[in-house]
Structure formats: structure tokens, C-alpha cells
Scaffold this active site. Structure first.
Site, mmCIF file in Angstrom:
data_model
loop_
_atom_site.group_PDB
_atom_site.id
_atom_site.type_symbol
_atom_site.label_atom_id
_atom_site.label_comp_id
_atom_site.label_asym_id
_atom_site.label_seq_id
_atom_site.Cartn_x
_atom_site.Cartn_y
_atom_site.Cartn_z
ATOM 1 N N HIS A 71 0.829 -1.217 -0.047
ATOM 2 C CA HIS A 71 -0.058 -0.061 0.005
ATOM 3 C C HIS A 71 0.742 1.192 0.024
ATOM 4 O O HIS A 71 1.817 1.299 0.368
ATOM 5 C CB HIS A 71 -1.002 0.294 1.163
ATOM 6 C CG HIS A 71 -0.209 0.035 2.603
ATOM 7 N ND1 HIS A 71 0.487 -0.960 3.087
ATOM 8 C CD2 HIS A 71 -0.006 1.203 3.503
ATOM 9 C CE1 HIS A 71 0.863 -0.538 4.332
ATOM 10 N NE2 HIS A 71 0.670 0.496 4.316
ATOM 11 N N SER A 72 0.158 2.279 -0.333
ATOM 12 C CA SER A 72 0.892 3.588 -0.139
ATOM 13 C C SER A 72 -0.325 4.404 0.525
ATOM 14 O O SER A 72 -1.244 3.962 1.263
ATOM 15 C CB SER A 72 1.201 4.440 -1.404
ATOM 16 O OG SER A 72 2.025 5.326 -1.138
#
Lengths: 158, 93
Positions: A71-72
Site C-alpha cells: 500500500h501507499s
């Protein structure tokens, strides 16, 4: 129909890829990014952002033995909150001290800090039991993965 | 008591960590406020915290803190988290 923000609601069948081949962790994250794109959750730029997160902060996204939560942060590359699922035929090394090699990459695109909380809770419970993780990793196709997730009944937090 | 869980972005692993820390605290019979921070804001947020919980990959990036840092490498194993918290809490007493 599952609740839109439930684990199953955020993980459409087109975002699930089983027995995938990835030569390294970047490829594995790109596959998770593809799943988010196919599910309408993110654009291609988000895959770069997920890879940059690991380049900057290290492989902390490998949150348990064999499991990476790619994820970011919320960004213009996120179209809506969603998840993707990539089980790997051959495990891939992310460079994590304890939890390598990775067999399952779950991609997360989030529009804010809260919407996906319940789904992540279910995911953590689902994969917290090694025997269930094993069953999911050997699922032959996307429909089976979703079926197994659908059968799982998370305990409601008290 | 205040506990801070820290991950890189504050949207993924720290949320899982927060929920599982809360579960582990319930099993230990400990009441605490558990908050989430990302690595960028963690140092400030940790000012009022008794414990900071994070992964082995991120712990060195926090630097020196007044609060005790608890390192968790398996964020989905509530029993392991409970044991680590129990050890940290008994040390703090």
C-alpha cells in the site's frame, strides 16, 4: 451482495490473482497494483507509489510470515478504496528480517484513514490463523478464494 | 495509559496493529487509548504515549523516544502481541 466496505465488498473477483509468477518483490507489487486497477480502485501511478513506499521505508509492509500488505498513502492515484489479492506460485523475497519469503501480496488502496478499517480487521483475523492462510494459498482460482473469504465469519469487535 | 501504533503511512499495517493491540490488551485486562501514527508524525505523537508499538523495520527510524518501544514482527498474531505487551508493561511498572 456483500457490504460495499466489507472485505469481500472491497475485493472483486477481477482483483484476485492466484498462482501468479513474479521474479522479484517489485513485480509482485505490480501484480497487486494490476488487481487494484482492474477493480477500479487505483490508476497505474499507484503501483509506482507502492513500490516507492518500500524503497523509502523498507519492507515493513511484510506484516506477517509470508504476507505482504502492499500500500501507499491516499493520493490522486487512488480512485476508491479497494483491495487486491496475489498468491504466488514461487515465494518472493522482500528483504524482511523475519517474515520472508512472501507467498501472498494483498494490495490496499485507501481514500482516507478510516473507510477500510473493518475490512482490514477481517483480513487480519482471516490470515491470523495459519491453517486458513494455507487453505487460501492453495485455492485453485479467484472464485474459490472469494468463496473461502465469504465463508469466514469474523468475530465482531466488542 | 496511551499507546501509539506506528506504520509507514498510517493507513495499512498500523490500523491492523491498532486493532490487534486493542484485542491483546483486552485479553490482558488492560485499559488504554490506542492511537495510530505514520512514521513522519510518530515522534511528535509519541510525546504523550507510554508505549510505542511498531515493526522491527520501522523501529530504528523512530530514533530515541521517551516512551518504551515495543517491536512486533507478526502483526496478525494476537497472542504474540499480547506476550510482547505484557513483557513491556511489567517492565514499565
Amino acid at each position: 451482495m456483500p457490504d460495499k466496505l466489507s472485505l469481500l465488498g472491497l475485493l472483486p473477483e477481477q482483483s484476485v490473482l492466484v498462482n501468479a509468477s513474479a521474479r522479484d518483490w517489485r513485480t509482485a507489487i505490480r501484480l497487486a497494483g494490476e488487481g487494484l486497477i482492474l477493480g477500479g480502485a487505483a490508476t497505474a501511478a499507484y503501483s509506482d507509489e507502492m513500490i516507492a513506499t518500500v524503497e523509502q521505508l523498507g519492507p515493513y509492509i511484510v506484516i506477517a510470515p509470508g504476507l505482504a500488505l502492499a500500500h501507499s498513502r491516499p493520493s490522486p492515484a487512488v480512485r476508491r478504496t479497494g483491495l487486491s489479492w496475489v498468491s504466488l506460485q514461487e515465494p518472493v523475497h522482500f528483504g524482511h528480517r523475519d517474515n520472508d519469503p512472501v507467498r501472498l501480496v494483498v494490495g490496499l488502496a485507501a481514500t482516507d484513514h478510516n473507510q477500510h478499517t473493518a475490512a482490514l480487521g477481517s483480513l487480519a483475523q482471516l490470515l491470523g490463523a495459519p491453517e486458513r492462510m494455507e487453505e487460501l494459498l492453495t485455492a485453485p482460482d479467484a472464485a474459490t478464494v472469494r468463496h473461502l473469504i465469504g465463508n469466514f465469519d469474523p468475530e465482531v469487535p466488542s | 495509559m496511551k499507546i501509539l501504533t506506528v506504520c509507514g503511512m498510517g493507513v495499512g499495517s498500523s490500523i491492523i496493529l491498532k486493532m490487534n493491540v486493542e484485542k491483546a490488551l483486552r485479553s490482558l485486562g488492560v485499559t488504554a487509548d490506542v492511537e495510530v501514527a505514520d512514521i513522519g508524525t510518530a515522534r511528535g505523537a509519541a510525546a504523550g504515549a507510554d508505549l510505542v508499538v511498531t515493526s522491527g523495520e520501522l523501529a530504528p527510524q523512530l530514533g530515541e523516544l521517551k516512551a518504551k518501544i515495543v517491536v512486533i514482527d507478526n502483526l496478525v498474531n494476537v497472542d504474540l502481541i499480547a506476550r510482547a505487551l505484557e513483557a513491556a508493561l511489567s517492565e514499565a511498572r
